[in-house]
Enzyme design. Structure first.
Site, PDB file in Angstrom:
ATOM      1  CE  LYS A  35      90.606  46.545 -70.548  1.00 57.67           C
ATOM      2  NZ  LYS A  35      89.356  46.833 -71.303  1.00 57.67           N
ATOM      3  CB  THR A  36      87.817  42.252 -65.982  1.00 59.93           C
ATOM      4  OG1 THR A  36      88.258  43.612 -66.011  1.00 59.93           O
ATOM      5  CG2 THR A  36      87.715  41.799 -64.536  1.00 59.93           C
ATOM      6  CG  ASP A 220      91.490  44.493 -64.337  1.00 59.19           C
ATOM      7  OD1 ASP A 220      91.693  44.974 -65.467  1.00 59.19           O
ATOM      8  OD2 ASP A 220      90.363  44.110 -63.955  1.00 59.19           O
ATOM      9  CD  GLU A 221      90.265  49.050 -64.582  1.00 50.01           C
ATOM     10  OE1 GLU A 221      90.581  49.940 -65.407  1.00 50.01           O
ATOM     11  OE2 GLU A 221      89.102  48.705 -64.348  1.00 50.01           O
ATOM     12  CD  GLN A 251      87.980  51.596 -70.113  1.00 50.96           C
ATOM     13  OE1 GLN A 251      87.211  51.599 -69.163  1.00 50.96           O
ATOM     14  NE2 GLN A 251      88.249  50.510 -70.814  1.00 50.96           N
ATOM     15  NE  ARG A 607      82.482  51.751 -67.877  1.00 57.40           N
ATOM     16  CZ  ARG A 607      83.378  50.798 -68.159  1.00 57.40           C
ATOM     17  NH1 ARG A 607      83.451  49.714 -67.437  1.00 57.40           N
ATOM     18  NH2 ARG A 607      84.191  50.924 -69.201  1.00 57.40           N
TER      19      ARG A 607
HETATM   20  P1  ATP Z   1      86.468  47.451 -69.024  1.00 58.40           P
HETATM   21  O1  ATP Z   1      87.451  48.028 -69.980  1.00 58.40           O
HETATM   22  O2  ATP Z   1      85.248  48.266 -68.924  1.00 58.40           O
HETATM   23  O3  ATP Z   1      87.093  47.076 -67.729  1.00 58.40           O
HETATM   24  P2  ATP Z   1      86.740  44.707 -69.838  1.00 58.40           P
HETATM   25  O4  ATP Z   1      87.564  44.743 -71.060  1.00 58.40           O
HETATM   26  O5  ATP Z   1      87.396  44.354 -68.578  1.00 58.40           O
HETATM   27  O6  ATP Z   1      85.953  46.085 -69.712  1.00 58.40           O
HETATM   28  P3  ATP Z   1      84.859  42.670 -69.160  1.00 58.40           P
HETATM   29  O7  ATP Z   1      84.228  43.398 -68.043  1.00 58.40           O
HETATM   30  O8  ATP Z   1      85.791  41.578 -68.869  1.00 58.40           O
HETATM   31  O9  ATP Z   1      85.540  43.726 -70.139  1.00 58.40           O
HETATM   32  O10 ATP Z   1      83.759  42.113 -70.151  1.00 58.40           O
HETATM   33  C1  ATP Z   1      82.682  42.913 -70.582  1.00 58.40           C
HETATM   34  C2  ATP Z   1      81.416  42.088 -70.665  1.00 58.40           C
HETATM   35  O11 ATP Z   1      81.486  41.204 -71.770  1.00 58.40           O
HETATM   36  C3  ATP Z   1      81.195  41.227 -69.453  1.00 58.40           C
HETATM   37  O12 ATP Z   1      79.808  41.151 -69.193  1.00 58.40           O
HETATM   38  C4  ATP Z   1      81.738  39.892 -69.886  1.00 58.40           C
HETATM   39  O13 ATP Z   1      81.161  38.832 -69.170  1.00 58.40           O
HETATM   40  C5  ATP Z   1      81.328  39.857 -71.355  1.00 58.40           C
HETATM   41  N1  ATP Z   1      82.209  39.029 -72.209  1.00 58.40           N
HETATM   42  C6  ATP Z   1      83.530  39.121 -72.339  1.00 58.40           C
HETATM   43  N2  ATP Z   1      83.993  38.230 -73.249  1.00 58.40           N
HETATM   44  C7  ATP Z   1      82.934  37.549 -73.693  1.00 58.40           C
HETATM   45  C8  ATP Z   1      82.744  36.493 -74.649  1.00 58.40           C
HETATM   46  N3  ATP Z   1      83.755  35.949 -75.308  1.00 58.40           N
HETATM   47  N4  ATP Z   1      81.484  36.054 -74.854  1.00 58.40           N
HETATM   48  C9  ATP Z   1      80.445  36.585 -74.195  1.00 58.40           C
HETATM   49  N5  ATP Z   1      80.546  37.583 -73.300  1.00 58.40           N
HETATM   50  C10 ATP Z   1      81.778  38.058 -73.043  1.00 58.40           C
HETATM   51 MG    MG Z   2      87.707  45.414 -66.768  1.00 59.00          MG
END
Ligand code: ATP
Ligand code: MG
Length: 655
Positions: A35-36, A220-221, A251, A607
């Site tokens: 997402k981020t 975000d969030e 979350q 995490r």
């Molecule tokens: P959270 O809910 O914990 O905030 P999130 O959904 O925001 O998580 P991110 O932090 O954006 O998730 O991504 C999680 C991890 O996966 C990061 O290390 C990111 O770089 C990696 N990632 C995301 N998408 C891809 C992808 N398509 N290919 C490889 N790595 C990825």
């Molecule tokens: Mg995130």
């Protein structure tokens, strides 16, 4: 950069999200699904490929750290400087708006921000000025009341009291507090948002200006926004404003602070049409960790429901260690860290130790110091630097040395005992004139009746309190000395309504007990030559200043589960998984709060990238007493096949 490069390391669903044509979208997806990452790419995409000016974009994230990272990523992706961009936290952005329009917002040019501590001090001054007894109306409660009203967007004029005397009084205090802020040009955190919202609401021209300016808003969030944040955000969204919000209902962990997960639904309704995008592939954790986390969160009832999978490795099983007590727990964790650094090439910065309650950090901090491992405590103050711990230590220091002026200053006003600023000033002046300590000056002022009767009595009572405390603690074991310093001084009573501060005070008693044991175990003549209390105070002073690594990346990271949101670490230790601690006993019987605790556990587990270790203790010292603890129900909610329980070999109990 061309489009292919921008999208190259994204999956199909993520790409679609980044390149959405429509004006408004909500990405609803589980932990670690990117997402981020997608949010950041979206910002870069809008700027690079739709011609959006970097200054026409507003991005709101949850922490300063996340905002800094986003700015860094965008600048890296686009090769542009991002310093003037509107990327920040809700508070940060509201603050910026107010600075630019201070006059319209009714604020002086150089208005100052009050942090939580300053705010409390101001509340105390207001109470004192009204002659309100702090024991009857604890300042923290007052501060909470004011913050909650502001978060609801309610000014004193609009508070409905139903004529209740108590409510009426709180309301008057709220009014006085506002007046003090106005006079001093002061703005607290909640005020930042409320004031910024009022500014926009009250000036159509200005609102239109910002609606034109911010053509695209990214958040975000979203699941953790409160009512005020939601109101402020949606106010900025005009007819043509693009919106890209991301969040995960699983979350949502700030309900206790007013966050409303319903804001996700509400946003879709009120700003329709909002396109919902789901991301289902997790890139962060091993399959084992993900399976366990999914299984846990499935125990919650009210969920939007998501299906999260990974193509990654199965990975190691999740290690579960049942420690004898919190000292053994810390030892086991630090031993693993040492082993894995030596044998598997991990660095200190790869490890995170997460806990439910900040008081738990102490045992880990001590073990880390003993092993000379650099560490960093995030978003919290190190144990021996916490205000309430310093308060208790100040009394003990005065018992040791009456002339410790810093401790005198601290103890004489905490808890409040009628020694006001004027009296304290008189003591300071006398001390300066006679070149003596505050203690001696106070004694003389009392003896020579140089203070007004009321002030004299208050100071006299304080001097007696310290002398009396010395008598009480003489020859007592260290932990009793600490307990006296907390109880007979009124500190415990003073912090009565603040659960986490009470926990820290109890933790201080535990620390004293362990310290005494270790001292006598270390044996030798030396250990008995000096006062144990003096040794302990030295230990506390040194610990307060040392061990803080300059480079965050190179240190073991300690933080509460709440502070870990949005972050990721190669190795995570999720500690203290015991009933009463996690889930917290105040939440265990309330189904709504229990679900929030479970989400918190889900956040903690997700995490971890490659290794996750869970720990609980059979006995934990709580409130200064050893208590048998049952393993957390959350452990029972994990699939057995994902767990590998390490059984400690039979060892001598640590105490
Ligand atoms: P959270 O809910 O914990 O905030 P999130 O959904 O925001 O998580 P991110 O932090 O954006 O998730 O991504 C999680 C991890 O996966 C990061 O290390 C990111 O770089 C990696 N990632 C995301 N998408 C891809 C992808 N398509 N290919 C490889 N790595 C990825
Ligand atoms: Mg995130």
């Amino acid at each position: 950069m061309d489009l292919d490069t921008l999208l190259s390391d994204l999956n199909d669903a993520q790409r679609r999200a980044v390149c959405l044509e429509g004006g408004r979208a909500l990405v609803l997806a589980g932990a670690g699904s990117g997402k981020t990452r997608v949010l950041t790419r979206r910002a870069a995409y809008l700027i690079r490929f739709t011609g959006l000016s970097p200054f026409a974009l507003l991005a709101v994230t949850f922490t300063n750290k996340a905002a800094g990272e986003m700015r860094g990523r965008i600048s890296e992706l686009l090769g542009i400087a991002t310093s003037g961009m509107w990327v920040g936290t809700f508070h940060g952005i509201a603050h910026r708006l107010l600075r630019q329009h201070a006059e319209q917002a009714g604020l002086p040019e150089g208005f100052q921000i009050l942090d939580a501590d300053d705010q409390l001090r101001l509340v105390k001054r207001v109470l004192r000025a009204r002659g309100t007894d702090e024991n009857r109306l604890p300042p923290r409660q007052v501060r909470g009341f004011i913050a909650a009203r502001k978060e609801e967007g309610v000014r004193p004029e609009a508070v409905v009291t139903e004529g209740h005397r108590y409510q009426q009084e709180l309301l008057e205090i709220y009014r006085d507090y506002e007046e003090s802020c106005r006079r001093g040009g002061l703005v607290d955190f909640a005020e930042l948002l409320l004031r910024a919202d009022e500014l926009l609401a009250g000036d159509e021209g200005l609102l239109a200006h910002y609606r034109r300016r911010f053509q695209h808003i990214l958040v975000d969030e979203l699941q953790d926004t409160n009512a005020m944040q939601y109101r402020w955000l949606t106010r900025l969204i005009g007819e043509g404003t693009g919106l890209f919000a991301v969040g995960d209902d699983d979350q949502s962990i700030y309900g206790w602070r007013g966050a409303r997960v319903e804001n996700m639904d509400r946003l879709c309704r009120e700003l329709a049409p909002v396109e919902i995008v789901r991301l289902e592939q997790n890139y962060r954790s091993t399959a084992t960790i993900l399976q366990a986390a999914n299984h846990l969160i499935a125990h919650n009832d009210k969920r939007l429901g998501k299906n999260l999978w990974t193509s990654g490795d199965q990975g190691e099983p999740i290690t579960l260690y049942r420690a004898f007590n919190e000292v053994d727990e810390a030892r086991w964790v630090i031993d693993r860290i040492n082993d894995w650094i030596e044998e598997e090439g991990y660095q200190a910065g790869d490890f995170a130790i997460l806990y439910r309650s900040n008081a738990q950090s102490r045992a880990f901090e001590e073990a880390l110091i003993a092993h000379r491992l650099p560490y960093r405590v995030y978003g919290g103050v190190r144990f021996f630097e916490r205000a309430e711990v310093k308060d208790a230590l100040a009394y003990l220091r005065l018992v040791m040395t009456r002339h410790d002026d810093a401790s005198f200053e601290r103890a004489v006003v905490t808890p409040p005992r009628g020694v006001g600023a004027k009296t304290l000033d008189a003591i300071r002046t006398a001390a300066r004139a006679q070149n003596t300590s505050l203690w001696s000056a106070a004694q003389q002022l009392v003896a020579h009746k140089q203070l007004a009767a009321r002030a004299r009595n208050a100071v006299h009572a304080f001097l007696e309190l310290i002398d009396d405390l010395e008598q009480r603690v003489a020859g007592e074991p260290l932990q009793h000395q600490a307990e006296h310093a907390i109880s007979s001084t009124g500190l415990r009573h003073h912090y009565e309504r603040d659960e986490s501060r009470l926990e820290n005070l109890d933790e201080l008693v535990s620390a004293a007990r362990s310290f005494a044991h270790e001292g006598s175990r270390a044996g030798g003549a030396e250990a008995h030559e000096t006062e144990p209390l003096l040794d302990f105070l030295t230990h506390a002073a040194l610990e307060a200043g040392e061990g803080q690594a300059a480079d965050w990346g190179a240190s073991v990271q300690l933080m509460s589960l709440h502070a870990a949101k949005g972050l990721e670490f190669p190795v995570v230790f999720l500690t203290g998984l015991e009933e009463g601690l996690f889930p917290h006993y105040l939440s265990a019987d309330d189904p709504v709060r229990l679900e929030e605790e479970r989400r918190l556990c889900y956040v903690g587990m997700t995490r971890a990238r490659t290794r996750l270790c869970l720990t609980c203790a059979e006995v934990r010292r709580i409130h200064g007493r050893d208590q048998e603890a049952r393993p957390s129900r959350f452990l029972g909610e994990l699939p057995l096949e994902t767990l590998d329980e390490v059984r400690p070999s039979i060892r001598i109990r640590l105490r």
